[in-house]
Design an enzyme around this catalytic site. Structure first.
Site, mmCIF file in Angstrom:
data_model
loop_
_atom_site.group_PDB
_atom_site.id
_atom_site.type_symbol
_atom_site.label_atom_id
_atom_site.label_comp_id
_atom_site.label_asym_id
_atom_site.label_seq_id
_atom_site.Cartn_x
_atom_site.Cartn_y
_atom_site.Cartn_z
ATOM 1 C CB SER A 128 89.320 -9.794 -51.512
ATOM 2 O OG SER A 128 90.036 -10.998 -51.680
ATOM 3 C CD GLU A 189 91.667 -15.924 -48.274
ATOM 4 O OE1 GLU A 189 91.157 -14.949 -48.856
ATOM 5 O OE2 GLU A 189 92.562 -15.798 -47.417
#
Ligand code: 6PG
Length: 475
Positions: A128, A189
């Site tokens: 990420s 997220e």
């Protein structure tokens, strides 16, 4: 000289990771289906470190030191399978294949098992941090056989983001666990982005702020307990002025949110595991609703009701929104960590939530000051039944609760949608309730289907003879 690592798939993420390895002194073998990308990388960035240019898979594999380590950075799904197959054919026992894409964790479980049969070590690694993270330090979540980490860990840790001297990379667990954890990261997220969007919308519609004014609020928040990458970039996006029209860019962008699938996967997996990830689900559905353009167009002008109670004290309401955001964010993370615990139990992964909080503190999209608190919470008690019950978060919600309710009440009376704020509050209220209406659900199920129920005062299963004399029998 042989390369310590090979990277195949040189689109932006792949190139940036390859450069990151090279910047850290590792020799990197490069491979791409079309050689043009490989050549472009070398001509633009060749001076940053030592790269080995290769054309065929055989040449690529031959350029690697043993055990060979190859990082695949291609599109998830069939393209990944195709590359794995080609590599496996050219590699030898003990070599390591790393899939750094956003693969579905069940694919990773399948691939790991298939490679194991061929004597290869397969590592599904969640990565990420977007393009910038890939280049300057991502958060890396590698799963796979523990022995793979001996040869791979130091290399990955050297390119990962570092927080307080600790790399944002650790061995997550067996087979699909790394990609599972990355999937839940993406779900969180989504939730975080939706909550920020709801906060933004309230400033616009309840307080009449301009995007630039909202940007200032977010910048201020980024100095406090909401400090995070997503809050920081929100301010930047909101401050951006469109060159073509002179309008705030956010007012020119079409309000239909797209998705590549990881949020949806998170919710699907949660449904199968029976874990209520309501915050993430609301976020996925909110994107879907935003994308239902024809329906939305037809529905504009539907009745709103007239309970319009605009907040009169902007400062108070700003504080309220910040607390609603913080409390809802705690709920989203609590639910995400519940899903990770459930996945860990289902697949026998033995995951450590504290480790995840640690490696999410830097590099990744959800990095935030708040992750330090989560790390502390799991360090104090690794068996926490819910993150919400950790003393720090329990107090934070206690301090936020009235604000949180005021925000939901105000939004409902003004007709401003706050699906994630509202459902997170309901989740919290349901979790702390002594009794839930599920007792009635059980009664109904017994009525129409003789599905039986348990009693609060005795062991066993019971059934009421609803269509007979309505006496109770033991089932
Ligand atoms: C990351 C991001 C990254 C990517 C998402 C976006 O952790 O670096 O999550 O994986 O930006 O795929 O997902 P959507 O396109 O579904 O919003």
């Amino acid at each position: 000289e042989l390369a310590q690592i090979g990277v195949t798939g040189l689109a932006v993420m792949g190139s940036n990771i390859a450069r990151n390895f090279a910047n850290h002194g590792h020799t990197v073998a490069l491979h791409n289906r079309s050689v043009a990308k490989t050549d472009a990388l070398i001509s633009e960035h060749g001076s940053e470190g030592t790269f080995i240019r290769t054309e065929t898979i055989e040449e690529f594999v031959a350029a690697l030191a043993k055990p060979r380590r190859v990082l695949i950075m291609v599109k998830a799904g069939d393209p990944t399978d195709a590359v794995i197959e080609e590599l496996a054919g050219a590699m030898e026992e003990g070599d390591i294949i790393i899939d750094g894409g956003n693969a579905l964790y069940t694919d990773t479980i399948r691939r790991e098992a298939a490679m194991k049969e061929r004597g290869l070590l397969f590592v599904g690694a969640g990565i990420s941090g977007g393009e910038e993270g890939a280049l300057n330090g991502p958060s890396i979540m590698p799963g796979g056989p523990a022995e793979s980490y001996k040869a791979l860990g130091p290399l990955l840790e050297s390119i990962a983001a570092q927080v307080d001297g600790t790399p944002c990379c650790t061995h997550i667990g067996p087979d699909g666990s790394g990609h599972f954890v990355k999937m839940v990261h993406n779900g969180i997220e989504y939730a975080d982005m939706q909550l920020i969007g709801e906060a933004y919308n309230l400033f616009r519609d309840a307080l009449g702020y301009t995007p630039a004014q909202v940007a200032d609020v977010f910048t201020e928040w980024n100095d406090g307990d909401l400090e995070s990458y997503l809050v920081e970039i929100t301010a930047e996006v909101l401050r951006q002025v469109d060159a073509k029209t002179g309008q705030p860019l956010v007012d020119v962008i079409v309000d239909a949110a797209e998705q590549k699938g990881t949020g949806r996967w998170t919710v699907k997996a949660a449904l199968d595991l029976g874990v209520p990830v309501t915050g993430i689900a609301e976020a996925v559905f909110a994107r879907a609703l935003s994308g239902s353009r024809a329906q939305r167009k037809a529905a504009v002008g539907l009745a709103s009701g007239s309970l319009a109670d605009k907040p009169t004290d902007a400062e108070q309401f700003t504080h309220d929104i910040s607390r609603a955001l913080y409390a809802s964010k705690i709920v989203a993370y609590a639910q995400g960590f519940d899903q990770i615990a459930a996945g860990s139990a289902e697949y026998d992964w033995n995951l450590h939530p504290g480790d995840l909080a640690t490696i999410w503190r830097g590099g990744c999209i959800i990095r935030a000051r708040f992750l330090d608190r989560i790390k502390d919470a799991y360090e104090d008690n690794a068996e926490l039944p819910s993150l919400i019950l950790a003393p720090y978060f329990r107090d934070a919600i206690e301090n936020a609760i009235d604000s949180w309710r005021r925000v939901v009440i105000t939004a409902a009376s003004l007709g401003i949608p706050v699906p994630a704020f509202a459902s997170s509050l309901s989740y919290y209220d349901a979790l702390r309730a002594e009794r839930l209406p599920a007792a009635l659900t059980q009664g109904q199920r017994d009525f129409f289907g003789a599905h039986t129920y348990e009693r609060t005062d005795s062991e066993g299963k019971f059934h009421t003879l609803w269509s007979g004399d309505r006496s109770e029998v033991e089932a």
